[in-house]
Structure formats: C-alpha cells, structure tokens
Design an enzyme around this catalytic site. Structure first.
Site, PDB file in Angstrom:
ATOM      1  N   TYR A  57      -2.157 -60.370 -23.477  1.00  0.00           N
ATOM      2  CA  TYR A  57      -1.928 -60.115 -24.824  1.00  0.00           C
ATOM      3  C   TYR A  57      -1.950 -58.420 -25.097  1.00  0.00           C
ATOM      4  O   TYR A  57      -1.424 -58.017 -25.782  1.00  0.00           O
ATOM      5  CB  TYR A  57      -3.114 -60.663 -25.792  1.00  0.00           C
ATOM      6  N   PHE A 117      26.078 -50.432 -38.904  1.00  0.00           N
ATOM      7  CA  PHE A 117      26.147 -51.724 -38.499  1.00  0.00           C
ATOM      8  C   PHE A 117      25.559 -52.677 -39.514  1.00  0.00           C
ATOM      9  O   PHE A 117      24.636 -52.332 -40.461  1.00  0.00           O
ATOM     10  CB  PHE A 117      25.313 -52.089 -37.136  1.00  0.00           C
ATOM     11  N   ASP A 118      25.989 -53.996 -39.623  1.00  0.00           N
ATOM     12  CA  ASP A 118      25.715 -54.859 -40.755  1.00  0.00           C
ATOM     13  C   ASP A 118      24.188 -55.151 -40.873  1.00  0.00           C
ATOM     14  O   ASP A 118      23.787 -55.040 -42.105  1.00  0.00           O
ATOM     15  CB  ASP A 118      26.217 -56.221 -40.640  1.00  0.00           C
ATOM     16  N   ASP A 168      20.750 -45.317 -33.738  1.00  0.00           N
ATOM     17  CA  ASP A 168      21.008 -46.689 -33.592  1.00  0.00           C
ATOM     18  C   ASP A 168      21.944 -46.964 -32.241  1.00  0.00           C
ATOM     19  O   ASP A 168      22.841 -46.667 -32.157  1.00  0.00           O
ATOM     20  CB  ASP A 168      21.760 -47.511 -34.824  1.00  0.00           C
ATOM     21  N   ALA A 212      22.076 -49.148 -29.629  1.00  0.00           N
ATOM     22  CA  ALA A 212      22.404 -50.492 -28.931  1.00  0.00           C
ATOM     23  C   ALA A 212      23.389 -50.238 -27.682  1.00  0.00           C
ATOM     24  O   ALA A 212      23.279 -50.813 -26.523  1.00  0.00           O
ATOM     25  CB  ALA A 212      23.221 -51.511 -29.673  1.00  0.00           C
ATOM     26  N   LYS A 264      22.408 -55.706 -25.780  1.00  0.00           N
ATOM     27  CA  LYS A 264      23.379 -54.969 -25.236  1.00  0.00           C
ATOM     28  C   LYS A 264      23.102 -54.051 -24.228  1.00  0.00           C
ATOM     29  O   LYS A 264      23.072 -54.389 -23.137  1.00  0.00           O
ATOM     30  CB  LYS A 264      24.123 -53.943 -26.621  1.00  0.00           C
ATOM     31  N   HIS A 286      31.349 -66.404 -43.446  1.00  0.00           N
ATOM     32  CA  HIS A 286      31.753 -66.719 -42.430  1.00  0.00           C
ATOM     33  C   HIS A 286      31.116 -67.783 -41.405  1.00  0.00           C
ATOM     34  O   HIS A 286      31.817 -68.357 -40.486  1.00  0.00           O
ATOM     35  CB  HIS A 286      32.212 -65.300 -41.565  1.00  0.00           C
TER      36      HIS A 286
HETATM   37  C1  LIG Z   1      23.731 -55.633 -32.145  1.00  0.00           C
HETATM   38  C2  LIG Z   1      23.331 -54.281 -33.198  1.00  0.00           C
HETATM   39  C3  LIG Z   1      22.005 -54.052 -33.940  1.00  0.00           C
HETATM   40  C4  LIG Z   1      21.221 -55.533 -34.192  1.00  0.00           C
HETATM   41  O1  LIG Z   1      20.769 -55.744 -33.203  1.00  0.00           O
HETATM   42  P1  LIG Z   1      20.297 -57.338 -32.988  1.00  0.00           P
HETATM   43  O2  LIG Z   1      19.707 -57.235 -31.537  1.00  0.00           O
HETATM   44  O3  LIG Z   1      21.557 -58.073 -32.837  1.00  0.00           O
HETATM   45  O4  LIG Z   1      19.134 -57.629 -33.934  1.00  0.00           O
HETATM   46  C5  LIG Z   1      21.907 -53.156 -34.665  1.00  0.00           C
HETATM   47  N1  LIG Z   1      22.770 -52.079 -34.326  1.00  0.00           N
HETATM   48  C6  LIG Z   1      23.917 -52.157 -33.663  1.00  0.00           C
HETATM   49  C7  LIG Z   1      24.869 -51.226 -33.387  1.00  0.00           C
HETATM   50  C8  LIG Z   1      24.342 -53.347 -32.933  1.00  0.00           C
HETATM   51  O5  LIG Z   1      25.379 -53.304 -32.049  1.00  0.00           O
END
Ligand SMILES: *Cc1c(COP(=O)(O)O)cnc(C)c1O
Length: 458
Positions: free
Chosen positions: A72, A124-125, A215, A217, A258, A450
């Site tokens: 833990y 990103f969304d 960000d 990823a 990713k 969607h």
């Molecule tokens: C996928 C992604 C996120 C969010 O990550 P999750 O692991 O899906 O929660 C944030 N920013 C970018 C650029 C992404 O491609």
C-alpha cells in the site's frame, strides 16, 4: 536499394481475431443501430477505434508485472517508476493516477479555479472537459495551418505565438494558472510541436511569469518527429530530445495508455513543490495513496519498462513507420487523407471521399459503416455526429471537417493488416459515386450523443 524498416520485435504469443462475412456484418451493424460503439469486439476484424490502451506489451513488461510490489505504501514498483519518470522527463515530483484524465482532474483541482483561462494548442476533449467543468475557459492558439487537411506543414501542432501573446496580454496573470501544450496534438490529428515552438512558447510564458505544462500522452512520438524533421536534432537520441523538451516546462500530465505502452495508467510529474503538495491531497482523495494513485504495483512495474521502450528510436521508427506506410499507400491511390500523416492515426476526409452523400445524412458515419461492412474494420466518425447539436437551437452543428479516424494500436497489427485496410478502402473508393444516401438519427442523448446514438438507413 534503401532498406525498409522492419519490426524490431518477433511474436511470442498470438491472439486470434474473428473473420466474418459481409452478410453477417450487415446484420450485426443493423442490430447495433449503425453505431460502431455498440458492436462487441468479436464482431470486428481490425479494430481501429482508438490507440489508447489497445497496444501490446513486451515480454519485458510482462516479466516486470510478475515482480510488481503491491504494498500500500512505499511500493518498490512506485519507486522504480518514479526514477524512470525522473530520468526521462527531468521532473522531480511524481504522482501516479489511473489514467490521463485522472491526472488532469487531480492537477486541475489544485490549480484551476472558476473564471480562469487556459491557453493551449487544440486542447484534448478530456482536458477541455476538466477545464470547463471548473467553469474556466480553454483558448485554442494553434496555428491556422492545422485546420486545413491539405496544407503541408511539418509541425501542425505548433502554437501561434501572436495568438498566445494576445491572450496573455489581454487577461490578468491571476486568471491564467498555466499554458498547456499537447504533444503531439491529438485534436489536430496527432500533429507534432517543434522544439523551436516549445522554446518560444516557454520564453513567452516566462516573460509573463506563467507556468507551462505539457499534456504528454504522445510525447515520444512528438520527439521522433523532432528528430526526423527539425534541424539540429538528427543525431540526438529520443531520450535526449524528450528531456530537452520537458526542460522548457514546469510539469506534465500523462495518459500512459498511449506512449507508456500499457493498457491502463497515467501520472503527473512536475517541479513546483507547492503545486505538488496541493495535488497530493486531491490524489489521495480521488485516486489513492500517493505511492499507487489508482494503479496496481504490477501495472506501475510494466509502465516503468514501457516508458523506456517507447522512447527508443527503433520502436518509434516502426510505430510511426507503420502509420505512415498506411497513409502513403492511401495517398498513392488518391484517397483523400489528412496531410502530413500524423503519429497515431489516419484521418480520411469524407467531404472529399463521398460528397455525393448529403451532409445532413452523416457522410463520415456512412463511410465508417461501409468500412465495417465491407472489411470488418472499425474506425470512428469525427464529424457532425461527434460535433453534437447546438445547446440552444438544438440544430446539428456542421464542423468544417467530416473525418473518419483510423487509430493504429501500438505493436498490434501487421503490415498485412495495413495492406488489407488499403484494399478495402480502394474498393469503397472505386464505387464511391454510387453512394447517394446516408443515415437518419432515430434516437440520441442530449449531450455526448456519439456513444449511444441510434441510426437507420435512408
Ligand atoms: C488520451 C488523452 C488524454 C486522456 O487520457 P485518458 O488516459 O484517456 O484518460 C488526454 N490528453 C490527450 C492528448 C490524450 O490523447
């Protein structure tokens, strides 16, 4: 003769995927109300819905999982991962989270407040979602070239410095907690940001005394593009490039699904002790204790290895090489796709592919359905269906682009699968003039339609 790249791995275990017939798929997609999200994965032959968490782990990652420490507190897998993150990013503080949006939730809880403004490059969304959820505003400062699929530009993820300076000048510093750079820029099609641009954005941020976060990823894919396209970086390793890139910022959020080469996971890494302390409280509240934050010990162990593998040139050359192989084949056949090809996906331009289908009959969705019926390939519509209705008029919003995205999972499909996709698309392209009608919506949710929308064929 130039030698082509070849996959820098061989296969130890295979997973069978189910073949099916056109007749079966016609039936299945109808039962799924013509929504590809409603299909169970065994009805899909090649699944290109997303590259997130869908990649294959290596033997070394699986081996690391067996030595995962599930303590833990003070797990050795955490300490190892922290060390790898420090080595690759240079950031001193580290908090694991269960995925990328969780990292956003924790970090933004600590530093974003109502009324704030967060400039960036096509957020990103989930990033935008977490900003807007806190009644703050995301301002897109991406260069204009990013919005035209046919313009060739090596770094379409770049920030327009004039747009950025304008936002920083027109708003008080207290309202701008940070600037966010998405590398690569997912929303503009996996397009990279140049080192030059990162440096310039960083120096603008410094002159306004505003922190810069990444960000991250697909940071390794971004570093690969810098190596291939930017002068002065040809001879640097991916790890050197990534480290330099991160050195211009104050911290990062990461979706490890990713470029972490794992199926689930994420983290925050940063330098500011105060921000780290604040974020720690939210991490404990939302994710878990600071030495696991929503991840299993074994998953942290696999991620430590994955980050190291993802930042090796041989891996990236075959990863991005495969995406570009598919893209170039489609370009040779005059199939309209976004240029230049991004790092993780191909975007087919449905406005140019099937202009014969009226826009209000969801032509990109129609194309994605055809790709499924004829080839068992699952892509995703990025067009009118995704753009939803205007919240006030309830009319459909028609975005500039109607795209079908084919996201390529990492280390998962072979070059033969790419050739198969090309052949299916060619067959559809050859008979595209016959496509005259699309689909009608018969049921939809008031927001984010969607995922659950139902269609019928016109
Ligand atoms: C996928 C992604 C996120 C969010 O990550 P999750 O692991 O899906 O929660 C944030 N920013 C970018 C650029 C992404 O491609």
């Amino acid at each position: 003769m130039n030698l082509p790249y070849a996959e820098p791995y061989k296969i130890k275990m295979v997973e069978y995927i189910k073949k099916s017939t056109v007749e079966q798929r016609k039936e299945w997609i109808k039962e799924a109300d013509y929504n590809l999200f409603n299909l169970s994965s065994d009805k899909v032959f090649i699944d290109l819905l997303t590259d997130s968490g869908t990649g294959a782990m290596s033997n070394n990652q699986w081996a690391a999982m067996m030595s995962g420490d599930e303590s833990y507190a003070g797990s050795s897998s955490f300490l190892k991962l922290k060390e790898v993150v420090k080595k690759i990013t240079g950031f001193s503080h580290f908090l694991p989270t269960h995925q990328g949006r969780a990292a956003e939730n924790v970090l933004f809880s600590a530093i974003v407040k109502e009324g704030d403004i967060i400039p960036g490059n096509s957020h990103f969304d989930t990033t935008k979602g977490h900003i807007e959820f806190r009644k703050a505003t995301a301002i897109d400062c991406t260069i204009n070239e990013a919005f035209d699929t046919s313009v060739i530009h090596p770094f379409k993820g770049n920030v327009d410095l004039e747009k950025l300076k304008k936002v920083l000048k027109e708003n008080s510093k207290e309202k701008i907690p940070f600037v966010i750079l998405t590398i690569t820029c997912n929303s503009s099609g996996g397009q990279p940001v140049s080192m030059q641009n990162v440096k310039e954005v960083s120096s603008v941020c410094k002159s306004f005394n505003i922190p810069l976060y990444f960000d991250s990823a697909r940071f390794a894919e971004n570093a690969y593009f810098i190596k291939k396209r930017e002068k002065g970086y040809e001879d640097k390793t991916i790890k050197e490039i990534a480290k330099e890139l991160f050195s211009y910022g104050d911290g990062m959020t990461m979706s490890a699904k990713k470029d972490g080469l794992v199926n689930m996971g994420g983290f925050i890494a940063l330098n500011d002790e105060e921000v780290y302390k604040k974020a720690t409280v939210y991490n404990i509240m939302f994710e878990g204790f600071i030495t696991y934050g929503g991840m299993n010990g074994r998953d942290m162990a696999a991620l430590a290895v994955g980050l190291d593998e993802a930042t090796e040139f041989v891996y990236l050359e075959s990863r991005i090489g495969q995406v570009s192989y598919l893209g170039e084949k489609l370009i040779e056949l005059d199939i309209p796709v976004q240029h230049p090809i991004g790092g993780h996906a191909i975007f087919i331009d449905a406005n140019k592919f099937v202009p014969t289908i009226p826009r209000n009959e969801y032509r990109a969705q129609a194309l994605a359905i055809e790709l499924y019926i004829l080839g068992g390939i699952r892509g995703v519509e990025i067009g009118t269906v995704l753009a939803d209705r205007d919240p006030f008029t309830r009319k459909n919003r028609y975005p500039e682009l109607e795209l079908v995205r084919l996201a390529i999972p990492r280390r998962t499909y072979s070059q033969n699968h790419m050739d198969y996709i090309v052949a299916v698309l060619k067959n559809i392209h050859d008979t595209r003039d016959q496509a005259k009608t699309g689909y009608r919506i018969i049921d939809e949710a008031p927001i984010m339609r969607h995922f659950t929308v139902k269609f019928e064929k016109i």
